[in-house]
Write an enzyme that holds these catalytic residues in place. Structure first.
Site, PDB file in Angstrom:
ATOM      1  N   SER A 208       3.947   1.946   3.934  1.00 28.53           N
ATOM      2  CA  SER A 208       3.837   1.213   2.688  1.00 28.53           C
ATOM      3  C   SER A 208       4.856   1.636   1.635  1.00 28.53           C
ATOM      4  O   SER A 208       5.156   0.880   0.718  1.00 28.53           O
ATOM      5  CB  SER A 208       2.432   1.387   2.101  1.00 28.53           C
ATOM      6  OG  SER A 208       2.186   2.746   1.792  1.00 28.53           O
TER       7      SER A 208
ATOM      8  N   SER B 174       2.957   6.143   6.032  1.00 32.77           N
ATOM      9  CA  SER B 174       3.673   5.465   4.935  1.00 32.77           C
ATOM     10  C   SER B 174       4.784   6.259   4.268  1.00 32.77           C
ATOM     11  O   SER B 174       5.534   5.701   3.480  1.00 32.77           O
ATOM     12  CB  SER B 174       2.685   5.023   3.864  1.00 32.77           C
ATOM     13  OG  SER B 174       2.028   3.868   4.303  1.00 32.77           O
TER      14      SER B 174
ATOM     15  N   LYS C 191       6.315   6.400  -6.380  1.00 32.36           N
ATOM     16  CA  LYS C 191       5.581   5.290  -5.751  1.00 32.36           C
ATOM     17  C   LYS C 191       4.520   4.777  -6.733  1.00 32.36           C
ATOM     18  O   LYS C 191       3.846   5.573  -7.389  1.00 32.36           O
ATOM     19  CB  LYS C 191       4.933   5.785  -4.446  1.00 32.36           C
ATOM     20  CG  LYS C 191       4.307   4.691  -3.582  1.00 32.36           C
ATOM     21  CD  LYS C 191       3.739   5.277  -2.283  1.00 32.36           C
ATOM     22  CE  LYS C 191       3.172   4.201  -1.364  1.00 32.36           C
ATOM     23  NZ  LYS C 191       2.585   4.780  -0.124  1.00 32.36           N
TER      24      LYS C 191
HETATM   25  N1  GLN Z   1       1.092   1.383   7.965  1.00 35.23           N
HETATM   26  C1  GLN Z   1      -0.177   2.048   7.944  1.00 35.23           C
HETATM   27  C2  GLN Z   1      -1.236   1.100   7.503  1.00 35.23           C
HETATM   28  O1  GLN Z   1      -0.942  -0.019   7.277  1.00 35.23           O
HETATM   29  C3  GLN Z   1      -0.112   3.263   7.108  1.00 35.23           C
HETATM   30  C4  GLN Z   1      -0.333   3.026   5.666  1.00 35.23           C
HETATM   31  C5  GLN Z   1      -0.204   4.273   4.874  1.00 35.23           C
HETATM   32  O2  GLN Z   1       0.136   5.332   5.378  1.00 35.23           O
HETATM   33  N2  GLN Z   1      -0.541   4.164   3.615  1.00 35.23           N
HETATM   34  O3  GLN Z   1      -2.364   1.447   7.389  1.00 35.23           O
END
Ligand code: GLN
Length: 511
Positions: free
Chosen positions: A157, A181, A82
């Site tokens: 994400s 994410s 990532k």
């Molecule tokens: N979708 C969640 C957010 O937008 C989680 C993001 C993440 O885990 N980095 O905050």
């Protein structure tokens, strides 16, 4: 091994074949680089492919193995990283314009451990800007497409990492999980994703989103592969002040065993019902039946404060975001615009941040700055922290009675690209089931449990375990994987993807 055998193999199988010298790491790495070349124009899982670096790494591993050295089980196996992990000299953007062209001067601890284990890093994967989002549509570099249906989101994400696995562009990937994410992208792409216990893996060199929640973790197509990767990256790191100095839970052993006899599994009452797709609920219930068949005992458990988790998360997370992202001031880091000699430093900072950050990032910085402002601090940040404690207590009480808690990983299957862009609240609801474990810091993972009958898209089954009992997450995941493979008569859910229609556009059919 031929091309398709390499692409379709598990990471464990590839590692064994490379160690046995039936295939070289260079051959394996080249097969995945070719696959990226063939399909990533459609999937867009990668922001940067380091073909030369990967092949050089692979050649070095081959040389050591040829020299008779004994290396770990994943030596020579490729991985997609990532784009939030620093890798020395390799472009690292976290999906943001503000870091375009930045090359970190050092490796994240995770990056270093991967390399020490002989894992070959293919490149950096696409993500929502600074990990803020659930669809990868907040990437400044364009969205990633879900290999199951290219018009749908791959989750976020870490949509790039999950999609790279489902498109067979990599056998392993790394993610980070602040609110879901790793798990939500895993769920909607039919892959495995685990968020370790907070402090179980190092955050050193991981671009920070919300430091009290962020946690790196493994992504793979099988439970054992995820566990093998988990073991490589986990363990105490003095460079991360929140790293736990305790032995790594026996995750590989648990993934190999998959024995759930007598295990007490609690269904969280609050994580289901209204707003959950019927196919998600159906596959979740069927998975429970399989676990019961495997010898587990299933009960229902209430965690009453989980319903406030999303609200509290959207105060705590933005507060930390507003503080962490203050470093992108166009002076020390990042994009600098309007520096014409006539403007003040403040003007340049303001213009640069306006140009360098996307809408979602700005929204959260504003929210967080507001929540932390004097006069509102207690009402917002303070009460959110109190809710966080109550969630923690719900988990503690539940784990007095059961060994693990379970729920769907996310309420729906992959939605269409564009569908929730204009509706932040709808987007935030993707994380309803995953956020409690970030708030409490316990271990949790998502495992494929079938395709929803209404749309034929993957459903994820979430397992949550107490802090430092990450092995239980893998134990249940492995039991489920085994039972489902028996029922389907195929391997994993992604095998069904490759064998089906998508196999053609994913370059997974014989030429
Ligand atoms: N979708 C969640 C957010 O937008 C989680 C993001 C993440 O885990 N980095 O905050």
């Amino acid at each position: 091994m031929n091309r398709l055998e390499i692409l379709r193999a598990t990471a464990a199988e590839l590692g064994a074949a490379i160690a046995a010298r039936t295939v070289t790491s260079v051959e394996v790495t080249r097969a995945f680089l070719d696959q990226i070349e063939a399909v990533d124009g459609r999937v867009h899982a990668f922001l940067h492919v380091d073909a030369a670096g990967a092949l050089a790494q692979a050649a070095a591993i081959d040389e050591r193995l040829d020299g008779g050295e004994k290396l770990g089980p994943l030596a020579g196996v490729p991985l997609a990283l990532k784009d939030i992990f620093c890798q020395e000299g390799i472009p690292t953007t976290a999906g943001s314009k503000t870091l375009e062209g930045w090359r970190p001067p050092y490796d994240a601890t995770v990056t270093r451990r991967l390399q020490e284990a002989g894992i070959v890093i293919l490149g950096k994967t696409n993500m929502d800007e600074f990990a803020m989002g659930s669809s990868t549509e907040n990437s400044a570099y364009g969205p990633t497409h879900n290999p199951w249906d290219l018009d749908r989101i791959p989750g976020g994400s870490g949509g790039g990492s999950a999609a790279s696995l489902a498109a067979f562009e990599a056998p392993l990937a790394m993610g980070t999980d602040t609110g879901g994410s790793i798990r939500q992208p895993g769920a909607v792409t039919g892959t495995v994703g685990v968020k370790p216990t907070y402090g179980g893996t190092s955050r050193y060199g991981v671009i920070a989103m919300a430091s009290s929640l962020d946690q790196p973790g493994p992504c793979a197509r099988t439970v054992l592969d995820a566990a093998l990767l988990h073991e490589v990256i986990a363990g105490h790191d003095p460079a991360d002040s929140t790293s736990i100095d305790a032995p790594v839970p026996p995750v590989v052993e648990a993934a190999r065993s998959g024995d759930v006899t007598g295990l007490r599994i609690g269904i969280v009452t609050e994580l289901g019902g209204e707003g959950y797709a019927p196919g998600v609920e159906q596959r979740f219930r069927e998975a429970l039946d399989l676990l019961r068949e495997a010898g587990a005992e299933i009960v229902e458990v209430s965690c009453p404060h989980f319903r406030y988790a999303l609200g509290a998360y959207y105060l705590i997370m933005p507060s930390e975001v507003s503080s962490n992202l203050a470093r992108y001031d166009a002076m020390r880091y990042g994009l600098r615009v309007g520096d014409d000699g006539a403007r003040s430093t403040e003007e340049v900072m303001s213009l640069s941040r306006a140009a360098g950050f996307g809408d979602e990032v700005k929204r959260r910085i504003m929210l967080g700055t507001y929540a932390l402002s004097s006069g509102y601090y207690d009402a917002y940040y303070g009460s959110a922290q109190r809710v966080r404690t109550l969630i923690d207590q719900d988990f503690d009480a539940a784990f007095q009675d059961v060994d693990v808690l379970v729920s769907p990983a996310t309420p729906t299957t992959a939605f269409k690209l564009g569908e929730r862009v204009a509706d932040p609240l709808a987007m935030y609801k993707s994380d309803l089931c995953t956020i409690p474990s970030n708030m409490a810091g316990n271990a949790a993972g998502s495992f494929p449990c079938g395709l929803a009958p209404e749309d034929g898209l993957p459903v994820g089954f979430q397992v949550m375990a107490p802090p430092l009992a990450d092995d239980r997450v893998y134990r249940v995941g492995a039991a489920l994987e085994r039972k489902l493979a028996e029922r389907w008569g195929t391997g994993t859910l992604t095998d069904q993807l490759a064998d089906g229609e998508a196999g053609a556009y994913l370059n997974l059919k014989e030429a």
